[in-house]
Scaffold this active site. Sequence first.
Site, PDB file in Angstrom:
ATOM      1  N   ASN A 153       0.444  -1.557  -0.222  1.00 45.71           N
ATOM      2  CA  ASN A 153       0.173   0.003   0.220  1.00 45.71           C
ATOM      3  C   ASN A 153       0.948   1.169   0.061  1.00 45.71           C
ATOM      4  OD1 ASN A 153      -2.828  -1.295  -0.010  1.00 45.71           O
ATOM      5  ND2 ASN A 153      -2.189  -1.933   1.838  1.00 45.71           N
ATOM      6  N   ARG A 166      -3.912   9.436  -0.685  1.00 46.42           N
ATOM      7  CA  ARG A 166      -5.007   8.687   0.680  1.00 46.42           C
ATOM      8  C   ARG A 166      -4.571   8.883   1.811  1.00 46.42           C
ATOM      9  NH1 ARG A 166      -8.685   5.623  -1.437  1.00 46.42           N
ATOM     10  NH2 ARG A 166     -10.191   6.323   0.114  1.00 46.42           N
ATOM     11  N   TYR A 205      -0.267   9.968   6.734  1.00 46.23           N
ATOM     12  CA  TYR A 205       1.111   9.538   5.863  1.00 46.23           C
ATOM     13  C   TYR A 205       1.754  10.736   5.026  1.00 46.23           C
ATOM     14  CZ  TYR A 205      -0.126   4.574   6.676  1.00 46.23           C
ATOM     15  OH  TYR A 205      -0.616   3.998   7.051  1.00 46.23           O
ATOM     16  N   ASN A 218       9.975  -0.090   5.106  1.00 56.82           N
ATOM     17  CA  ASN A 218       9.227  -0.065   5.623  1.00 56.82           C
ATOM     18  C   ASN A 218       8.154  -1.427   5.564  1.00 56.82           C
ATOM     19  OD1 ASN A 218       6.457   0.687   6.217  1.00 56.82           O
ATOM     20  ND2 ASN A 218       7.162   3.346   5.552  1.00 56.82           N
ATOM     21  N   ASP A 225      12.420 -13.885   8.528  1.00 60.58           N
ATOM     22  CA  ASP A 225      12.876 -15.293   8.676  1.00 60.58           C
ATOM     23  C   ASP A 225      14.362 -14.738   7.643  1.00 60.58           C
ATOM     24  OD1 ASP A 225      12.273 -16.693  10.042  1.00 60.58           O
ATOM     25  OD2 ASP A 225      10.561 -18.012   8.764  1.00 60.58           O
ATOM     26  N   GLU A 243      13.839  -0.350  10.541  1.00 55.14           N
ATOM     27  CA  GLU A 243      13.083  -0.589  10.204  1.00 55.14           C
ATOM     28  C   GLU A 243      12.395   0.886  10.073  1.00 55.14           C
ATOM     29  OE1 GLU A 243      10.627  -2.955  11.689  1.00 55.14           O
ATOM     30  OE2 GLU A 243       9.218  -2.014  12.305  1.00 55.14           O
ATOM     31  N   SER A 285       4.136   6.903  10.329  1.00 52.00           N
ATOM     32  CA  SER A 285       3.149   7.363  11.407  1.00 52.00           C
ATOM     33  C   SER A 285       3.834   6.734  12.693  1.00 52.00           C
ATOM     34  CB  SER A 285       1.877   6.644  11.026  1.00 52.00           C
ATOM     35  OG  SER A 285       2.003   5.651  11.363  1.00 52.00           O
ATOM     36  N   ARG A 300      -0.675  -2.430  16.046  1.00 52.53           N
ATOM     37  CA  ARG A 300       0.594  -2.040  14.845  1.00 52.53           C
ATOM     38  C   ARG A 300       1.651  -1.621  16.537  1.00 52.53           C
ATOM     39  NH1 ARG A 300      -1.359  -0.047  10.146  1.00 52.53           N
ATOM     40  NH2 ARG A 300      -3.906   0.727  10.055  1.00 52.53           N
TER      41      ARG A 300
HETATM   42  O1  CA2 Z   1       3.766   3.958   9.431  1.00 46.01           O
HETATM   43  C1  CA2 Z   1       3.929   3.236   8.155  1.00 46.01           C
HETATM   44  O2  CA2 Z   1       4.947   3.290   8.122  1.00 46.01           O
HETATM   45  C2  CA2 Z   1       2.898   2.336   8.224  1.00 46.01           C
HETATM   46  O3  CA2 Z   1       4.321   0.915   7.892  1.00 46.01           O
HETATM   47  C3  CA2 Z   1       2.522   1.882   7.524  1.00 46.01           C
HETATM   48  C4  CA2 Z   1       1.480   0.883   6.837  1.00 46.01           C
HETATM   49  C5  CA2 Z   1       1.008  -0.014   8.229  1.00 46.01           C
HETATM   50  O4  CA2 Z   1       0.063  -0.862   7.702  1.00 46.01           O
HETATM   51  C6  CA2 Z   1       1.494   0.594   9.171  1.00 46.01           C
HETATM   52  O5  CA2 Z   1       1.393  -0.372   9.965  1.00 46.01           O
HETATM   53  C7  CA2 Z   1       2.543   1.727  10.039  1.00 46.01           C
HETATM   54  C8  CA2 Z   1       0.624   1.316   5.788  1.00 46.01           C
HETATM   55  C9  CA2 Z   1       1.220   1.838   4.771  1.00 46.01           C
HETATM   56  C10 CA2 Z   1      -0.955   2.494   3.649  1.00 46.01           C
HETATM   57  O6  CA2 Z   1      -0.202   3.716   3.337  1.00 46.01           O
HETATM   58  C11 CA2 Z   1      -1.085   3.991   2.847  1.00 46.01           C
HETATM   59  C12 CA2 Z   1      -0.472   5.293   2.191  1.00 46.01           C
HETATM   60  C13 CA2 Z   1      -1.553   6.178   1.578  1.00 46.01           C
HETATM   61  C14 CA2 Z   1      -2.538   5.907   1.434  1.00 46.01           C
HETATM   62  C15 CA2 Z   1      -3.300   4.647   1.623  1.00 46.01           C
HETATM   63  C16 CA2 Z   1      -1.893   4.013   2.759  1.00 46.01           C
END
Ligand code: CA2
Length: 146
Positions: free
Chosen positions: A11, A18, A23, A74, A87, A98, A102, A111
């Site tokens: 994503n 979005r 983000y 990420n 693994d 890492e 957010s 999370r």
């Molecule tokens: O905060 C982060 O970088 C995360 O790795 C982002 C992941 C989330 O599942 C982690 O818990 C934290 C989700 C990425 C989704 O990215 C998007 C960006 C814009 C719009 C929608 C989703």
Amino acid sequence: MRKVLIVNGPNLNMLGRREPTIYGSDSLAEVERQLTSIAPELGVELQFFQSNHEGAIIDAIHSTFGEFAGIVINPGAFTHYSYAIRDALAAVKVPFIEIHISNVHARETFRHASVLAALAVGQISGLGIYGYELALRGLLRSIEAS
Ligand code: CA2
């Protein structure tokens, strides 16, 4: 020249399109542009990889074995449950940081946990896309010290 792989998981290709309140409004291309602009000063060659597929991320991690000095990753939501990615990182033994855009600890309970962080050099969370630059600088400093 030492090489670092920048991996973005599921994503993150949607960055800037979005959910800007969580983000930010910068795209993944902008993240790559910013990192590329500091690469010469850091003396590092960067490769970028994004996938929404766990196996493809594992293949990319395997490709770093003997070829890359480090990884900035990420892992997206795979952070919280992918033992297969854990693994892979353990198998190649390439140092990694890492990074999360957010602050995962201020969000849903699921999370808060990372199945990868214990293997990492360190973890960055909540500093927006600036976290990628900090992760890269921190990774290189750690490699130089080792
Ligand atoms: O905060 C982060 O970088 C995360 O790795 C982002 C992941 C989330 O599942 C982690 O818990 C934290 C989700 C990425 C989704 O990215 C998007 C960006 C814009 C719009 C929608 C989703």
